[in-house]
Scaffold this motif. Structure first.
Motif: not given
Length: 333
Positions: A223-228, A257-268, A310-315, A320-325
């Motif tokens: 599964a790969r994360a989705v970052v809206h 997605l998935p709606e994980l609680d308390g995980v770090c999203l990197e904002f750049l 944009r924001a990025r989930w490190g996986g 799996l990791a996903r970087t937003g547009a």
């Protein structure tokens, strides 16, 4: 009256004499019955079983005897007696069982007897079921969180059972059944869909029947994360840029997605100058229980200079990791 002792003594002597004169019966011999079981072409369900062996007397000589052969299917407890037969002149015997072999232990008890003696022998043979082909495949090896994974199980040759059960076991979660039923008659396939939230193992299971063993197979789908993302605020849009006044602090709203609680999203955030994009700000924002996070771009902003964020989930092991547009913005007076 005169006593007659002589007559009583004579009767006693005659009775004793009759007891001594009774003949002794010959003791019956105990025969040794050796039993062997062979299967053709192999010890599998449906094979022809042959019961063979020999009968010998107590001195090791040949015993020509009448045989009674009883078969027991130990798994079911069913019994059947084969047709009686005689040993050969050399004490040997061989008899095919008219019934095909069934799954489990097939046991044979052979009893031999004639006027001189009797004996019994026993032997068992394990009858195996055949193996069948069972596979499961996925249309994609990686599926975005929230989207459907499509899996198909394929079952090969069986006897009476054509049912396959498909389970989904997400990473560090319990297994759940997602479909169970008979495979289609044309291809032997059964398909299922499942909404992906994390790495998932899909398992196909066949319970077996009287001729074929149980079987299982699995495939892992990642599964790969989705970052809206979307920018909030601003007063207008020019091309791909959202426009903000110079004193504004743009907000980048993210839903993961998935709606994980308390995980770090990197904002750049980056600013474009001297012919290239350069990092302007970076930081970690943790999600809430709904997988949402808000990043605010603060500080002194350069007018008319292009920005993007944009924001990025490190996986993780589960997703799996996903970087937003990139989201583009500019500042105006």
């Amino acid at each position: 009256m005169t006593a007659r002792w002589t007559s009583a003594l004579a009767c006693f002597v005659l009775a004793v004499a009759g007891l001594v004169a009774a003949p002794e019966a010959d003791a019956a011999e105990t025969y040794t019955v050796t039993v062997h079981i062979t299967a053709s072409p192999s010890a599998h369900v449906g094979a022809t079983l042959t019961v063979s062996g020999s009968v010998t007397n107590g001195s090791g000589g040949v015993a020509a005897a009448t045989l009674t052969i009883k078969r027991t299917d130990e798994r079911t407890g069913a019994t059947e007696t084969l047709a009686p037969m005689m040993t050969g002149a050399d004490g040997s015997f061989s008899a095919p069982d008219p019934q095909p072999a069934v799954w489990g232990y097939e046991s044979y008890d052979v009893t031999a007897s004639d006027t001189n003696g009797s004996g019994a022998g026993h032997s068992s043979l394990w009858i195996s079921r055949y193996s069948t082909t069972l596979t499961i495949t996925s249309t994609r090896s990686v599926v975005s969180a929230g989207s459907l994974a499509h899996v198909t199980a394929h079952l090969g040759t069986t006897d009476t059972n054509r049912t396959v059960t498909i389970y989904a076991r997400p990473y560090r979660r319990d297994r759940t059944q997602i479909r169970s039923g008979a495979v289609d008659a044309t291809n032997g396939d059964l398909s299922a869909t499942y909404t992906m939230e994390r790495r998932t193992r899909f398992i196909a299971y066949f319970a077996g029947d009287q001729k074929y063993r149980p079987a299982s197979a699995y495939v892992v789908v990642l599964a790969r994360a989705v970052v809206h993302e979307h920018l909030r605020g601003g007063y207008a849009t020019s091309g791909k840029y959202r426009l903000y006044h110079s004193g504004a602090n743009p907000v980048l709203a993210v839903h993961m997605l998935p709606e994980l609680d308390g995980v770090c999203l990197e904002f750049l955030a980056q600013r474009y100058y001297n012919g290239a994009w350069h990092r302007d700000a970076v930081g970690c924002v943790r999600t809430d229980v709904y997988g949402r996070a808000i990043g605010v771009l603060t500080g002194d902003h350069h007018l008319y200079s292009p920005y993007r964020a944009r924001a990025r989930w490190g996986g993780s092991a589960a997703v799996l990791a996903r970087t937003g547009a990139w989201q583009y913005l500019k500042f105006r007076p």
